[in-house]
Design a protein around this motif. Structure first.
Motif, mmCIF file in Angstrom:
data_model
loop_
_atom_site.group_PDB
_atom_site.id
_atom_site.type_symbol
_atom_site.label_atom_id
_atom_site.label_comp_id
_atom_site.label_asym_id
_atom_site.label_seq_id
_atom_site.Cartn_x
_atom_site.Cartn_y
_atom_site.Cartn_z
ATOM 1 N N VAL A 67 0.857 -1.176 0.000
ATOM 2 C CA VAL A 67 0.000 0.000 0.000
ATOM 3 C C VAL A 67 0.893 1.225 0.000
ATOM 4 O O VAL A 67 2.091 1.145 0.287
ATOM 5 N N GLY A 73 -3.536 4.079 2.807
ATOM 6 C CA GLY A 73 -2.806 2.868 3.164
ATOM 7 C C GLY A 73 -2.926 2.564 4.647
ATOM 8 O O GLY A 73 -3.118 1.405 5.050
ATOM 9 N N THR A 98 -1.965 4.370 -2.689
ATOM 10 C CA THR A 98 -2.941 3.310 -2.459
ATOM 11 C C THR A 98 -4.095 3.488 -3.437
ATOM 12 O O THR A 98 -4.568 4.603 -3.660
#
Length: 364
Positions: A67, A73, A98
């Motif tokens: 991520v 994330g 992300t």
């Protein structure tokens, strides 16, 4: 459920799930994306959905992905960890974001919906054998993969080919085909997915996507096109699902886990009637329910029934994720005779009723 903290990366778990998860924005009311004034934040990802359901069902599960080093994330790692999933092997990418997506309130199983993905160049698309912890991936009984990952980038495809290659110590490979035509930039997608499916031990595929990807019609034709996997589960929507199982020998390393494939016959189980709220996440939940029952060495019929019950939990909520019914109650439902199973009708809130029944020791 509480978040699982970082581990040493190689602790053995029941299941490892590899794949991209994104932050999902669901609309506050029906309408076109252009008209919806606000959205509710959630999470969505085929493999992480399965991981969360498996963890909620009592299994030890690790999610491996990447991520961005951003707030989205942070949210994904915290949200997936809150289901009891080990997120210690999730990498953070300082240079890539992300992924996120927005969808309308329409049914994603029909054309009455819009979905806008913002995942190109995402952190997860940079996964490759060089950017993930391969020891963490292999320290499990079952490694759950999907065709979505293969479509994200050349590095992701290289990673899946490495993980599905035969060799000593390979865990049982579970592969959900998840054919998404929009993700494939060329015509190679169907060929790649067939290649990966044939290298797996357990394959999940919808009869509609097998027809779209490979031109195959009917469960037997699909099973015949996949002679190598020990189990091929063909999902037929409201029509149920069929498991084609082969009586294979134990794996080269002698582990019994690989030899859990049934008696070499086709087993069909109808789906219970469900008052559907949304179709999102149902296929992922089905795979998780089937895998949970496989890990517990239940009969093939019961594996299919547990898959249907987990899918019914997802079908009766608006988001991608729903806790499965408690194990005790799900076992009782899965053990019903055919007539009683055929009379089941499950609607919103049925899993809460199931959990209360578990707590009170009631019978269905």
């Amino acid at each position: 459920m509480t978040a699982t903290g970082p581990r040493n990366g190689t602790d053995a778990v029941d299941v490892v799930a590899l794949g991209e998860s994104m932050v999902a924005f669901r609309p506050s009311r029906p309408g076109r994306l252009a008209d919806v004034p606000s959205f509710e934040r959630g999470i969505g990802g085929a493999e992480s959905n399965a991981a969360c359901v498996l963890a909620a069902a009592g299994h030890s599960v690790r999610w491996v992905s990447r991520v961005g080093a951003d707030g989205f994330g942070d949210h994904l790692v915290a949200a997936i960890g809150s289901w009891g999933v080990d997120v210690g092997a999730v990498g953070r990418d300082p240079d890539r974001p992300t992924g996120v997506y927005f969808r309308t309130a329409g049914d994603r199983a029909t054309d009455a919906h819009e979905v806008a993905y913002y995942r190109a160049g995402s952190a997860a698309s940079a996964m490759s054998p060089d950017t993930v912890d391969r020891a963490a991936l292999r320290a499990c009984r079952v490694l759950h993969l999907s065709g979505i990952t293969a479509a994200l980038s050349a590095g992701c495809l290289r990673l899946l080919r490495e993980l599905t290659a035969p060799g000593p110590g390979r865990p049982l490979i579970s592969f959900d085909v998840n054919f998404r035509p929009a993700l494939w930039r060329d015509a190679d997608g169907p060929r790649v997915l067939l290649e990966l499916a044939r290298r797996a031990d357990l394959v999940f595929v919808g009869d509609d996507e097998a027809r779209a990807a490979w031109g195959l019609r009917g469960g037997r034709a699909i099973s015949d096109a996949l002679p190598e996997p020990g189990t091929v589960v063909v999902k037929q929507g409201a029509g149920g699902a069929t498991a084609f199982t082969r009586d294979t020998a134990a794996s080269e390393d002698g582990r019994e886990d690989r030899d859990c494939l049934g008696d070499g016959v086709a087993t069909h189980v109808t789906a219970p009637a469900v008052d559907v709220v949304a179709h999102v996440g149902a296929g992922d939940a089905f795979a998780a329910g089937f895998l949970s029952a496989t890990l517990r060495r239940l009969p093939v019929r019961d594996r299919l029934r547990h898959g249907h019950l987990a899918a019914a939990a997802a079908l009766t909520v608006p988001g991608d994720l729903a806790p499965p019914p408690g194990r005790g109650h799900a076992d009782r439902l899965a053990a019903l005779d055919d007539a009683a199973w055929g009379r089941l009708r499950l609607g919103p809130g049925w899993t809460r009723t199931a959990r209360r029944a578990d707590e009170e020791g009631a019978t269905p």
